[in-house]
Design a protein around this motif. Structure first.
Motif, PDB file in Angstrom:
ATOM      1  N   ALA A 172       0.738  -1.168   0.038  1.00 54.41           N
ATOM      2  CA  ALA A 172       0.040  -0.103  -0.022  1.00 54.41           C
ATOM      3  C   ALA A 172       0.741   1.149   0.154  1.00 54.41           C
ATOM      4  N   GLY A 173       1.953   1.276  -0.762  1.00 54.72           N
ATOM      5  CA  GLY A 173       2.721   2.484  -0.882  1.00 54.72           C
ATOM      6  C   GLY A 173       4.149   2.112  -1.730  1.00 54.72           C
ATOM      7  N   ASN A 174       4.599   3.156  -2.184  1.00 55.49           N
ATOM      8  CA  ASN A 174       5.830   3.201  -2.910  1.00 55.49           C
ATOM      9  C   ASN A 174       7.128   2.882  -1.938  1.00 55.49           C
ATOM     10  N   ILE A 175       8.352   2.342  -2.666  1.00 58.57           N
ATOM     11  CA  ILE A 175       9.395   2.050  -1.880  1.00 58.57           C
ATOM     12  C   ILE A 175      10.300   2.991  -2.610  1.00 58.57           C
ATOM     13  N   PHE A 176      11.512   3.125  -1.722  1.00 57.19           N
ATOM     14  CA  PHE A 176      12.562   4.180  -2.058  1.00 57.19           C
ATOM     15  C   PHE A 176      13.845   3.328  -1.321  1.00 57.19           C
ATOM     16  N   VAL A 177      14.917   3.182  -1.877  1.00 59.51           N
ATOM     17  CA  VAL A 177      15.938   2.338  -1.452  1.00 59.51           C
ATOM     18  C   VAL A 177      17.127   3.289  -1.427  1.00 59.51           C
ATOM     19  N   ARG A 178      18.062   3.357  -0.585  1.00 61.38           N
ATOM     20  CA  ARG A 178      19.332   4.080  -0.579  1.00 61.38           C
ATOM     21  C   ARG A 178      20.449   3.112  -0.743  1.00 61.38           C
ATOM     22  N   THR A 179      21.121   3.413  -1.958  1.00 58.94           N
ATOM     23  CA  THR A 179      22.272   2.764  -2.575  1.00 58.94           C
ATOM     24  C   THR A 179      23.447   3.566  -2.313  1.00 58.94           C
ATOM     25  N   ALA A 180      24.597   3.092  -2.696  1.00 56.46           N
ATOM     26  CA  ALA A 180      25.979   3.815  -2.792  1.00 56.46           C
ATOM     27  C   ALA A 180      25.951   4.980  -3.566  1.00 56.46           C
ATOM     28  N   GLU A 204      10.007  17.847  -4.084  1.00 56.78           N
ATOM     29  CA  GLU A 204      10.078  18.886  -3.245  1.00 56.78           C
ATOM     30  C   GLU A 204      11.131  18.367  -2.140  1.00 56.78           C
ATOM     31  N   ILE A 205      11.004  17.409  -1.603  1.00 55.11           N
ATOM     32  CA  ILE A 205      11.788  16.821  -0.331  1.00 55.11           C
ATOM     33  C   ILE A 205      13.273  16.608  -0.853  1.00 55.11           C
ATOM     34  N   PHE A 206      13.597  15.612  -1.605  1.00 58.02           N
ATOM     35  CA  PHE A 206      14.875  15.289  -1.944  1.00 58.02           C
ATOM     36  C   PHE A 206      15.636  16.422  -2.410  1.00 58.02           C
ATOM     37  N   PRO A 207      15.185  17.291  -3.325  1.00 58.44           N
ATOM     38  CA  PRO A 207      15.845  18.343  -3.866  1.00 58.44           C
ATOM     39  C   PRO A 207      16.287  19.258  -2.548  1.00 58.44           C
ATOM     40  N   ALA A 208      15.190  19.635  -1.611  1.00 54.72           N
ATOM     41  CA  ALA A 208      15.349  20.595  -0.536  1.00 54.72           C
ATOM     42  C   ALA A 208      16.530  20.155   0.218  1.00 54.72           C
ATOM     43  N   LEU A 209      16.896  18.628   0.276  1.00 57.44           N
ATOM     44  CA  LEU A 209      17.715  18.348   1.144  1.00 57.44           C
ATOM     45  C   LEU A 209      19.204  17.967   0.422  1.00 57.44           C
ATOM     46  N   GLY A 210      18.900  18.410  -0.735  1.00 54.46           N
ATOM     47  CA  GLY A 210      20.371  18.094  -1.555  1.00 54.46           C
ATOM     48  C   GLY A 210      20.620  16.552  -1.835  1.00 54.46           C
ATOM     49  N   LEU A 211      19.565  15.809  -1.606  1.00 50.61           N
ATOM     50  CA  LEU A 211      19.877  14.363  -1.837  1.00 50.61           C
ATOM     51  C   LEU A 211      19.260  13.853  -3.403  1.00 50.61           C
ATOM     52  N   ALA A 225      20.493  -5.465  -0.689  1.00 54.25           N
ATOM     53  CA  ALA A 225      21.837  -4.688  -0.428  1.00 54.25           C
ATOM     54  C   ALA A 225      21.722  -3.247   0.002  1.00 54.25           C
ATOM     55  N   ALA A 226      20.445  -2.695   0.079  1.00 52.38           N
ATOM     56  CA  ALA A 226      20.249  -1.330   0.259  1.00 52.38           C
ATOM     57  C   ALA A 226      20.760  -0.809   1.601  1.00 52.38           C
ATOM     58  N   ARG A 227      21.213   0.319   1.688  1.00 53.60           N
ATOM     59  CA  ARG A 227      21.597   0.802   3.084  1.00 53.60           C
ATOM     60  C   ARG A 227      20.403   1.078   4.217  1.00 53.60           C
ATOM     61  N   GLU A 228      19.571   2.045   3.375  1.00 49.87           N
ATOM     62  CA  GLU A 228      18.204   2.242   3.822  1.00 49.87           C
ATOM     63  C   GLU A 228      17.105   2.099   2.829  1.00 49.87           C
ATOM     64  N   LEU A 229      16.013   2.070   3.545  1.00 49.59           N
ATOM     65  CA  LEU A 229      14.750   1.689   2.566  1.00 49.59           C
ATOM     66  C   LEU A 229      13.455   2.133   3.298  1.00 49.59           C
ATOM     67  N   PHE A 230      12.681   2.931   2.656  1.00 43.81           N
ATOM     68  CA  PHE A 230      11.129   3.160   3.577  1.00 43.81           C
ATOM     69  C   PHE A 230      10.143   2.938   2.664  1.00 43.81           C
ATOM     70  N   LEU A 231       8.863   2.893   3.097  1.00 43.97           N
ATOM     71  CA  LEU A 231       7.777   2.947   2.241  1.00 43.97           C
ATOM     72  C   LEU A 231       7.075   4.244   2.535  1.00 43.97           C
ATOM     73  N   ALA A 252      19.650   0.598   8.422  1.00 46.62           N
ATOM     74  CA  ALA A 252      19.728   2.020   8.939  1.00 46.62           C
ATOM     75  C   ALA A 252      18.700   2.849   8.666  1.00 46.62           C
ATOM     76  N   VAL A 253      18.572   4.095   9.412  1.00 47.07           N
ATOM     77  CA  VAL A 253      17.303   4.870   9.220  1.00 47.07           C
ATOM     78  C   VAL A 253      17.917   6.574   9.088  1.00 47.07           C
ATOM     79  N   ASP A 254      19.483   6.665   9.320  1.00 48.21           N
ATOM     80  CA  ASP A 254      19.937   8.028   9.451  1.00 48.21           C
ATOM     81  C   ASP A 254      19.366   8.944   8.629  1.00 48.21           C
ATOM     82  N   GLU A 255      19.278   8.620   7.033  1.00 43.81           N
ATOM     83  CA  GLU A 255      18.919   9.609   6.092  1.00 43.81           C
ATOM     84  C   GLU A 255      17.571   9.808   6.017  1.00 43.81           C
TER      85      GLU A 255
END
Length: 272
Positions: A172-180, A204-211, A225-231, A252-255
């Motif tokens: 019930a949502g999209n997925i984002f993964v943080r890679t190298a 809006e959010i990723f550009p504002a954070l420079g990610l 293999a992801a470092r972080e992952l969220f729905l 991890a959940v840092d970013e």
């Protein structure tokens, strides 16, 4: 909350037309929206997706009419909760042939879901079919999700792949993964729902954070293999995933925390 009215074509406690094409053929669309302080903070984003879907399914929409329905309904409901808007192709036509008649509009309210802790994912055996003509839109046919959900125990959320074993989305949502290389979210040109929160975060959010963030074809190996992952979705906001069945390492959940803080700063209804 059982005495709260359901709105049909602008009328409180209206009646569903038994000939509605949404009921017979799933010929319609829906938006599930966060209601906060009597307003829908992501309304413009929901409307944009609704319009894309309406073009794909040949459903006639009028923004002022729909918005008038929404305002009238929100004035009768609690200030905070979840609003579901369903728009169908109406009741005209013969069998599968649509005559292009006026749409039907339905509005429902429900309370906010209970907060959830960090998410534990399970990969569903069910595979999403590939259909580029329906990819991205939020149409009424959710049988894929119904079948996938049958595999899941209460303490797991689902991760859905397509028939070519590409990672597509959560149940019930999209997925984002943080890679190298940065953050990635699956390419949805073949299947899946292009979520409102997904679009908002990317624009809006990723550009504002420079990610850096981008779309890509992702495999299950990429997810493991992801470092972080969220729905994410437009009701719950961002939900960090800390474990996946079949993987031994904790994510991890840092970013993710940085992204959640920036989202809450712009849209306080998504504050933890």
């Amino acid at each position: 909350m059982t005495d709260l009215p359901v709105f049909v074509n602008g009328a409180a406690d209206g009646t569903l037309n038994a000939a509605d094409r949404g009921l017979h053929y799933g010929h319609g669309l829906f938006e599930t929206m966060r209601l906060c302080g009597g307003t829908l903070p992501l309304w413009d984003w929901h409307w944009s997706r609704l319009c894309r879907g309406a073009v794909a399914l040949s459903i006639s929409l009028d923004r002022e009419t729909v918005w008038d329905d929404v305002r009238r309904a929100c004035g009768r409901w609690p200030a905070d909760g979840v609003v579901k808007l369903i728009v169908t192709a109406g009741s005209g036509g013969t069998a599968y042939r649509h005559d292009g008649g006026p749409c039907n509009r339905y509005l429902f309210y429900r309370p906010l879901p209970a907060p959830r802790d960090l998410i534990h994912l399970r990969v569903c055996d069910y595979r999403l079919p590939i259909n580029p003509r329906l990819a991205g839109i939020k149409h009424l046919n959710r049988l894929d999700q119904v079948l996938a959900a049958r595999e899941l125990p209460p303490d797991r959320d689902g991760l859905l792949l397509d028939t070519e074993a590409r990672v597509i989305e959560g149940l019930a949502g999209n997925i984002f993964v943080r890679t190298a290389e940065g953050w990635l979210t699956p390419d949805l040109h073949g299947t899946g729902v292009r979520g409102v929160m997904r679009d908002y975060l990317c624009a809006e959010i990723f550009p504002a954070l420079g990610l850096p963030v981008g779309e890509a074809s992702l495999s299950l190996a990429d997810v493991h293999a992801a470092r972080e992952l969220f729905l994410c979705n437009a009701v719950r906001g961002i939900q960090a995933v800390t474990a996946i069945d079949g993987s031994e390492h904790l994510l991890a959940v840092d970013e993710i925390l940085r992204i959640q803080v920036e989202l809450a700063r712009r849209l306080p209804c998504f504050a933890a």
